[in-house]
Write a protein that holds these residues in place. Structure first.
Motif, short mmCIF file in Angstrom:
data_model
loop_
_atom_site.label_atom_id
_atom_site.label_comp_id
_atom_site.label_asym_id
_atom_site.label_seq_id
_atom_site.Cartn_x
_atom_site.Cartn_y
_atom_site.Cartn_z
N GLU A 32 -4.18 -20.90 19.58
CA GLU A 32 -4.64 -20.19 18.39
C GLU A 32 -3.46 -19.58 17.64
N PRO A 33 -3.56 -19.51 16.32
CA PRO A 33 -2.46 -18.91 15.56
C PRO A 33 -2.34 -17.42 15.86
N ALA A 34 -1.17 -16.90 15.63
CA ALA A 34 -0.91 -15.49 15.90
C ALA A 34 -1.74 -14.62 14.95
N VAL A 35 -2.06 -13.44 15.40
CA VAL A 35 -2.83 -12.51 14.60
C VAL A 35 -1.97 -12.02 13.44
N ALA A 36 -2.58 -11.94 12.28
CA ALA A 36 -1.85 -11.47 11.10
C ALA A 36 -1.49 -10.00 11.28
N PRO A 37 -0.35 -9.60 10.76
CA PRO A 37 0.02 -8.19 10.88
C PRO A 37 -0.97 -7.31 10.12
N THR A 38 -1.22 -6.13 10.64
CA THR A 38 -2.20 -5.25 10.00
C THR A 38 -1.67 -4.68 8.69
N SER A 39 -0.38 -4.47 8.59
CA SER A 39 0.21 -3.96 7.36
C SER A 39 1.56 -4.64 7.16
N ASP A 40 1.65 -5.44 6.14
CA ASP A 40 2.91 -6.14 5.90
C ASP A 40 3.73 -5.50 4.78
N GLY A 41 3.29 -4.37 4.29
CA GLY A 41 4.04 -3.68 3.26
C GLY A 41 3.60 -4.02 1.85
N VAL A 42 3.09 -5.23 1.66
CA VAL A 42 2.66 -5.63 0.32
C VAL A 42 1.44 -4.82 -0.10
N ALA A 43 0.50 -4.61 0.80
CA ALA A 43 -0.70 -3.84 0.47
C ALA A 43 -0.34 -2.40 0.14
N ILE A 44 0.61 -1.85 0.86
CA ILE A 44 1.04 -0.46 0.60
C ILE A 44 1.70 -0.37 -0.76
N ASP A 45 2.58 -1.31 -1.07
CA ASP A 45 3.23 -1.31 -2.39
C ASP A 45 2.21 -1.46 -3.51
N GLN A 46 1.23 -2.32 -3.30
CA GLN A 46 0.21 -2.52 -4.33
C GLN A 46 -0.63 -1.26 -4.51
N GLY A 47 -0.93 -0.57 -3.42
CA GLY A 47 -1.69 0.67 -3.51
C GLY A 47 -0.94 1.74 -4.27
N ILE A 48 0.36 1.85 -3.99
CA ILE A 48 1.19 2.82 -4.72
C ILE A 48 1.24 2.46 -6.20
N ALA A 49 1.35 1.18 -6.51
CA ALA A 49 1.39 0.74 -7.91
C ALA A 49 0.09 1.10 -8.63
N TYR A 50 -1.06 0.91 -7.95
CA TYR A 50 -2.35 1.27 -8.57
C TYR A 50 -2.44 2.77 -8.83
N VAL A 51 -1.97 3.58 -7.90
CA VAL A 51 -2.01 5.04 -8.08
C VAL A 51 -1.12 5.44 -9.25
N LEU A 52 0.07 4.86 -9.33
CA LEU A 52 0.96 5.19 -10.44
C LEU A 52 0.38 4.73 -11.78
N MET A 53 -0.24 3.57 -11.80
CA MET A 53 -0.86 3.09 -13.05
C MET A 53 -2.01 4.01 -13.47
N PHE A 54 -2.80 4.45 -12.49
CA PHE A 54 -3.90 5.35 -12.80
C PHE A 54 -3.37 6.69 -13.32
N ALA A 55 -2.28 7.18 -12.70
CA ALA A 55 -1.67 8.43 -13.15
C ALA A 55 -1.14 8.29 -14.58
N ALA A 56 -0.51 7.15 -14.87
CA ALA A 56 0.01 6.93 -16.23
C ALA A 56 -1.14 6.84 -17.23
#
Length: 64
Positions: A32-56
């Protein structure tokens, strides 16, 4: 030089033996393929970008 005759039964037994050796390899499953990482950093970066866009957007709405 004389050729030996191989009986029909011997041929079937030989083929059955070959198939018995090869068949399990043919139906073997790959690991079976390896389990995907729970957090690869892309989701965190995208979340921060959404918060900054909402703040702007909120800041722009308040200024106007």
């Amino acid at each position: 030089m004389e050729l030996k005759r191989v009986s029909y039964t011997t041929t079937i037994v030989f083929l059955a033996f070959i198939v018995a050796l090869v068949f399990p390899v043919a139906i073997a499953q790959s690991p079976e393929p390896a389990v995907a990482p729970t957090s690869d950093g892309v989701a965190i970066d995208q979340g921060i970008a959404y918060v900054l866009m909402f703040a702007a957007l909120l800041l722009t709405y308040i200024i106007h």
